[in-house]
Design an enzyme around this catalytic site. Structure first.
Site, PDB file in Angstrom:
ATOM      1  N   HIS A 177      28.712  19.200  -2.081  1.00 29.48           N
ATOM      2  CA  HIS A 177      29.867  20.003  -1.670  1.00 29.48           C
ATOM      3  C   HIS A 177      30.529  20.521  -2.938  1.00 29.48           C
ATOM      4  CE1 HIS A 177      30.527  17.660   2.362  1.00 29.48           C
ATOM      5  NE2 HIS A 177      29.968  18.830   2.624  1.00 29.48           N
ATOM      6  N   CYS A 273      38.038  14.840  -0.817  1.00 28.44           N
ATOM      7  CA  CYS A 273      37.323  14.752   0.462  1.00 28.44           C
ATOM      8  C   CYS A 273      38.159  14.120   1.565  1.00 28.44           C
ATOM      9  CB  CYS A 273      36.099  13.850   0.346  1.00 28.44           C
ATOM     10  SG  CYS A 273      34.910  14.292  -0.869  1.00 28.44           S
TER      11      CYS A 273
END
Ligand code: ARG
Length: 292
Positions: A177, A273
């Protein structure tokens, strides 16, 4: 600065039960699951405390049994100007989160905390703010693609929000990511880990961010998931950094709030996150400013 508003998901059902990225260690987790889960709760509470100390308001929603990664709220949606674009997960293991986050955002809408709630078109994979980071200084999104989110999702984000999107191709499954390797800071600097990007992506980053504002993360910084940080005003909240990174940030006037996030690192996630900013707002368009 208006008060940051951050969505987080309670870690009650967090678990490292499968491997969908190279960080995940289900065997390590299983060997002492109860202790890891207690440590995760402690880490989560410490992160909430650090966010609040940095002036943020935090909304915590429930997780769900059988969806252990739901705790990583950043992956649920992209949010700007109170508009929510819920994503679609590439790993089947996480797809069950989509309906639950849609429901949660609709409840937040009823309370007036967000406005419109939509989901990205079927057929596109897009893993929320994990792969679509709003750069408040530059007034555009940086998006990651090539690992979990699709390249075409960048166009969908640009169309939905009416804002520029700069796509960056990710070169390594370990930095799956964009938020694992790229972090715009409130003062305009960008903390990033060059080996995570393709040559074209590096060219794009270096064309848009002057060298004086680029802070290169070391292998050790990246391995500690320290780049996965939350920048609020002068505070940078991150998993415990090596001393050199802490000093580099302090030299630029930041205060580093280090949190032990090791239970979440066993799933490949850290500070950014676990959080989803709901309050990011785009600057008025130049035309609007000129007209005013
Ligand atoms: N185990 C999760 C996954 O692989 C970790 C997600 C971390 N989130 C993030 N925004 N990088 O999907």
């Amino acid at each position: 600065m208006t008060r940051p508003l951050i969505l987080m998901t309670d870690p009650k059902w967090f678990d490292v039960a499968y491997e969908i990225n190279p960080w995940m260690r289900p065997g390590v987790w299983r060997a002492d699951a109860a202790r890891h889960l207690r440590a995760a709760r402690t880490a989560f509470d410490a992160l909430v405390a650090a966010l609040k100390t940095a002036s943020a308001a935090v909304e915590v929603i429930d997780g769900a049994q059988g969806l252990p990664d739901m705790v990583f709220a950043a992956n649920a949606a992209v949010v700007l100007d109170r508009r929510v674009l819920v994503g679609r997960f590439r790993p089947t293991e996480r797809r069950g989160e989509e309906a639950l986050y849609l429901t949660a955002f609709k409840a937040l809408k009823k309370r007036g905390l967000v406005g419109e709630v939509a989901q990205i078109a079927p057929g596109l994979f897009q893993e929320g703010a994990g792969d679509a980071i709003w750069d408040a200084r530059r007034g555009h999104f940086w998006t990651g693609f090539g690992q979990r989110s699709d390249r075409a999702a960048s166009d969908a984000i640009a169309a939905f929000f009416g804002r520029e999107v700069v796509p960056l191709e990710l070169a390594s499954p370990r930095f799956y990511h964009l938020d694992t390797c790229f972090c715009p800071l409130s003062g305009g600097e960008v903390l990033y880990y060059p080996p995570a990007f393709t040559p074209d992506a590096l060219t794009e980053i270096r064309a848009r961010v002057p060298a004086s504002q680029l802070i290169e993360a070391s292998d050790a910084d990246a391995a500690g998931l320290c780049v996965n940080a939350v920048s609020i005003g002068e505070t940078v909240i991150m998993a415990r950094p090596p001393a050199r990174l802490r000093r580099a940030l302090e030299a630029r006037g930041y205060r580093v709030a280090a949190v032990d996030l090791s239970p979440f690192i066993l799933a490949g996630g850290a500070a950014f996150c676990l959080t989803l900013r709901l309050d990011h707002a785009s600057p008025p368009a130049l035309a609007e400013t000129a007209a005013a």
